[in-house]
Every structure is written in structure tokens, then in C-alpha cells.
Scaffold this motif. Structure first.
Motif, PDB file in Angstrom:
ATOM      1  N   GLU A 193      38.317  17.537 -28.395  1.00 51.47           N
ATOM      2  CA  GLU A 193      38.292  17.809 -26.765  1.00 51.47           C
ATOM      3  C   GLU A 193      38.122  16.688 -26.208  1.00 51.47           C
ATOM      4  O   GLU A 193      37.488  15.696 -26.382  1.00 51.47           O
ATOM      5  N   CYS A 194      38.619  16.859 -24.841  1.00 49.95           N
ATOM      6  CA  CYS A 194      38.533  15.811 -23.790  1.00 49.95           C
ATOM      7  C   CYS A 194      37.054  15.880 -22.954  1.00 49.95           C
ATOM      8  O   CYS A 194      36.655  16.862 -22.916  1.00 49.95           O
ATOM      9  N   CYS A 196      37.746  12.350 -24.521  1.00 49.00           N
ATOM     10  CA  CYS A 196      37.839  11.563 -25.919  1.00 49.00           C
ATOM     11  C   CYS A 196      37.690  10.036 -25.648  1.00 49.00           C
ATOM     12  O   CYS A 196      38.481   9.346 -24.863  1.00 49.00           O
ATOM     13  N   ASN A 319      28.336  11.492 -22.508  1.00 46.85           N
ATOM     14  CA  ASN A 319      29.048  12.765 -21.911  1.00 46.85           C
ATOM     15  C   ASN A 319      30.400  13.101 -22.335  1.00 46.85           C
ATOM     16  O   ASN A 319      30.945  13.947 -21.765  1.00 46.85           O
ATOM     17  N   LYS A 321      33.165  14.527 -25.022  1.00 43.50           N
ATOM     18  CA  LYS A 321      33.168  15.659 -26.018  1.00 43.50           C
ATOM     19  C   LYS A 321      33.573  15.109 -27.461  1.00 43.50           C
ATOM     20  O   LYS A 321      33.108  15.702 -28.207  1.00 43.50           O
ATOM     21  N   THR A 322      34.550  13.901 -27.528  1.00 38.93           N
ATOM     22  CA  THR A 322      34.884  13.718 -28.728  1.00 38.93           C
ATOM     23  C   THR A 322      34.640  11.967 -28.740  1.00 38.93           C
ATOM     24  O   THR A 322      34.921  11.421 -27.693  1.00 38.93           O
ATOM     25  N   SER A 351      27.023  12.987 -28.307  1.00 36.91           N
ATOM     26  CA  SER A 351      28.110  13.596 -27.709  1.00 36.91           C
ATOM     27  C   SER A 351      28.649  14.717 -28.585  1.00 36.91           C
ATOM     28  O   SER A 351      27.910  15.487 -29.535  1.00 36.91           O
ATOM     29  N   GLY A 352      29.733  15.339 -28.112  1.00 36.92           N
ATOM     30  CA  GLY A 352      30.115  16.700 -28.485  1.00 36.92           C
ATOM     31  C   GLY A 352      30.351  16.650 -30.178  1.00 36.92           C
ATOM     32  O   GLY A 352      30.001  17.310 -30.866  1.00 36.92           O
ATOM     33  N   TYR A 353      31.444  15.754 -30.501  1.00 32.56           N
ATOM     34  CA  TYR A 353      32.007  15.708 -31.963  1.00 32.56           C
ATOM     35  C   TYR A 353      32.118  14.157 -32.010  1.00 32.56           C
ATOM     36  O   TYR A 353      32.852  13.358 -31.300  1.00 32.56           O
TER      37      TYR A 353
END
Ligand code: 3PG
Length: 410
Positions: A193-194, A196, A319, A321-322, A351-353
Motif C-alpha cells: 500500500e502507498c 511506500c 507515516n 503504509k509500506t 509503519s503499516g507493513y
């Protein structure tokens, strides 16, 4: 790509067969030859356990010719024996009479680790695959084996002899680690996801510049942040005077020519590549943080990104996502110069991933106990980021071709 595109251990009858397994045991080493992090050695154990009923010959490399840690595989065999609970016999030969007779005399359950395959100069020559198959090493070794397995995901971005030379001649497939890496990285690509961000550090400047260009061109990353030696090269390319000791270091690593290359990439992707604003200099072991414009006047080596950069990078990373981390931000093994690497790791974990790849950075992730907080820790450095950048990895492509051939003839 799925694991179905190539064969695995499950596709072969391995009982009593002689199997050549390319592994990647390349590990950070101290100047006395001690292995500082054995994650890569440990990561092949599932493959070896599944080959207990075979005769297994391991082929591996350590570092590159000319580097301080370019060594024999003896230390690796000792560590591997400990993890496996069985002797892994080190043979200080690659394909000469000693190696070949040792292989011929093997019994079911035996494991041999051959000498550093990069001691043989043809290993690193780039050539078409059919030419690789005609080289001395491949011609001497392949008649001794029933099956070739590539478990060396971390070096499968190199079209080197031991990676692509045997797959055209022997029934070939992937080891367990190779399967695991492909499955996990594919999963991360599907959920990518962005925004990235790729954070590229460490000392493999040529690889990092290539990856920055690839991921920004393909849209695989929205932004690249640079640290480590690659940051110094990028800073020099952007017109910053990084001082004599840092220029000398770049020269000693053979990367002076990368400055022009970095300049092109910076111009092509203006605003997409984040550069350090300050740096931590090493003054006889003491950390001194200075603005980037002040580095040259101090005449000291840069050993980490500066505190201001750490804060700015961390907030961008948290902040995202990837986040893909490759290479440490500084000389993390030196007291006081690990801060950049540690803080970047902590930010990525938030972060997200998060994916970390490469021997040095993943060792630091484990050092600070953040392993569980990452979505995937890859054994691959360059291989991991090339894979995520959407590049075809020669080692994996060779396995796919071998699978087709095998399925057609079976
Ligand atoms: C790695 O450490 O990334 C692999 O072992 C490949 O090593 P190389 O970059 O020296 O080919």
C-alpha cells in the motif's frame, strides 16, 4: 509468481540421492574471522532437515574478492553442525580431486560444505546460461549429482555460475528457504500500500543506486531515503563537499564512478530521494553531530546519519503504509553510531507493513529485539529489494526453466 512455478523438495525422491544445494551463508564477520550474525546459516536448517535421507553437498560464498571478510567456509561449517546436530564436514576444495573424491565417498545422511565458491574466478563472470554450463566447475561437479537445489534466495539476483550453471543439466528445484522467501515477499507485494518508502543504506552503493532508480521508475516506491555510504555518494553527487576522509573511503570501496551515476538518478527523480541534512562524525570514537554543510571543515569520517535527519526520516517512515529497509544507516557496531540504524528500525516497525532485508540490518533488528514487530525479515539484501522492485531474479528464472523441462520429460 507462485511456488508452483518451480519444483521443490517435495517433487523429488531424495532417498539416498546425492544433492547439490546452493546456500547463502554470507555473514557479517569480525576481523579475526568470527561470525557476528549467523541468521543466514540457521535459516537453511529446515532444508537440511528435509534432506536427512540424502547425501547433501553445500556450495556457498562468503563476501567478495578483495574484501576483509572474504574467507573460507570453515567457521560456517562449525556453526551449521551445531544447529543441525550432525557434522557438516568442511572441505577446503570446490571441484578438485579432493572435493570430488569426498563427494563420491559420501553415505546417506552425510553433509559436506565445499570451499567458498568465489575463490574460483569464473564464479563471478557474467555469461549466458548455456556458457555457464560448459565451465570447468559445472562439468566437474554435475556428473556427481542427481539433483540441484537452489536455497540461496539472497544471491539469486546474481547470474553467477553456481546459481544458474547447474539448472540446465540437473533436475532442479527450490529449497525450503527459497520457497519461504518467495511466498512471503509475494504476499507483501500483493498487499503493497502507498505511500511506500524504501530506506537504502549500507555500503553496496552500486546496488542501492540501481534499486533507487528501479523502484522509483516502476512506481514500486513513492520515495527513497538514503543513509550509510550510499547517502555519502548521493550527497557528493548533489554538490555537497563531504570532506576528504569520506571521499577517500568512497574511493577505497571502488565507488567513485557511482557519483556520476547518482547525479543522473537524483536529477531524474528530483524531490523523490531524501538526503541526510546532518551527519554524525567520528572524532576518535566520540560522536559529533554537525550540519551537512559543516562536514568538510571537520575533516572526520561520517559514521551515522545525524540526529536531525533521524527525526525527519523517522516521522516520514512511521507515516508510511509500506516500508522496506535495506542496509544500516551507519557503523552500527560502533558505540554511539548505532542510533540512526536503531531509530530507523523502530520507526519502520511502527509503519503499516515493514520488511527488512540484508545481513547487517536484519542483525540489528534482532539485536534490539524487534524481529517480531516486522512483517517480514528477509535473508536477502539486494535480492529482496530487486524482487520487490519487480525485477526477475536470474536464480529463480533458472528454476522456472528447469521445472518446465523436467515436467515435459517426466
Ligand atoms: C548478500 O549478502 O546480499 C548476498 O550474499 C550476495 O552477496 P553479493 O552482494 O556480494 O553478491
Amino acid at each position: 509468481m507462485t511456488a508452483k512455478d518451480f519444483l521443490t523438495i517435495d517433487d523429488f525422491d531424495i532417498e539416498d540421492r546425492t544433492i547439490l544445494v546452493r546456500v547463502d551463508l554470507n555473514s557479517p564477520m569480525d576481523p579475526e574471522g568470527g561470525i557476528l550474525d549467523d541468521m543466514r546459516i540457521h535459516s537453511h536448517i529446515p532444508t537440511l532437515r528435509d534432506l536427512e535421507d540424502a547425501k547433501v553437498v553445500l556450495l556457498a560464498h562468503q563476501s567478495r574478492p578483495g574484501k576483509n571478510d572474504f574467507s573460507t567456509m570453515e567457521a560456517h561449517s562449525r556453526i551449521m553442525s551445531g544447529y543441525l546436530g550432525r557434522k557438516v564436514t568442511y572441505i577446503d576444495d570446490i571441484f578438485g580431486t579432493y572435493a570430488r573424491s569426498s563427494i563420491s565417498e559420501m553415505k546417506k545422511g552425510d553433509v559436506i560444505l565445499l570451499e567458498n565458491v568465489r575463490f574460483y574466478s569464473e564464479e563471478s563472470l557474467k555469461r549466458p546460461v548455456d556458457e555457464q554450463q560448459r565451465t570447468h566447475m559445472v562439468r566437474q561437479l554435475s556428473p556427481l549429482f542427481d539433483i540441484f537445489l537452489n536455497d540461496a534466495f539472497a544471491v539469486s539476483h546474481r547470474s553467477q555460475l553456481s546459481i544458474v550453471g547447474f539448472t540446465g543439466l540437473l533436475p532442479s528445484g527450490a529449497g525450503r528457504l527459497m520457497e519461504r522467501e518467495i511466498t512471503a515477499l509475494n504476499k507483501s507485494l500483493q498487499g503493497n500500500e502507498c505511500p511506500c518508502i524504501f530506506v537504502l543504506g549500507g555500503a553496496k552503493v552500486d546496488d542501492s543506486i540501481k534499486v533507487a532508480e528501479n523502484v522509483l521508475s516502476s512506481g514500486g516506491a513513492d520515495r527513497v531515503l538514503v543513509t550509510g555510504v550510499v547517502a555519502n555518494v548521493m550527497l557528493a553527487a548533489s554538490g555537497v563537499d563531504i570532506g576528504e576522509p569520506n571521499m577517500k573511503f568512497i574511493e577505497s570501496q571502488g565507488y567513485l564512478d557511482q557519483i556520476d551515476r547518482a547525479k543522473e538518478v537524483l536529477e531524474k527523480f528530483e524531490g523523490k530521494i531524501g538526503l541526510p541534512r546532518d551527519a554524525a562524525l567520528n572524532d576518535n570514537g566520540t560522536r559529533i553531530d554537525v550540519k551537512i554543510e559543516e562536514v568538510a571543515s571537520k575533516n572526520l569520517p561520517i559514521n551515522d546519519i545525524g540526529l536531525e535527519t533521524i527525526v525527519a526520516y523517522s516521522s516520514e517512515i512511521e507515516n508510511a503504509k509500506t516500508v522496506v529497509l535495506n542496509g544500516p544507516a551507519g557503523v552500527a557496531e560502533l558505540d554511539g553510531f548505532e542510533i540512526g540504524t536503531f531509530e530507523i528500525i523502530k520507526a519502520a516497525a511502527n509503519s503499516g507493513y515493514s520488511i527488512a532485508g540484508g545481513g547487517h540490518i536484519t542483525a540489528e533488528v534482532r539485536n534490539i529485539g524487534y524481529e517480531e514487530q516486522f512483517s517480514h525479515i528477509s535473508t536477502g539484501g539486494g535480492a529482496c529489494i530487486d524482487f520487490l522492485a519487480g525485477d526477475e531474479l536470474p536464480g529463480i528464472e533458472a528454476l522456472k526453466v528447469a521445472a518446465k523441462r523436467y515436467q515435459e520429460t517426466e
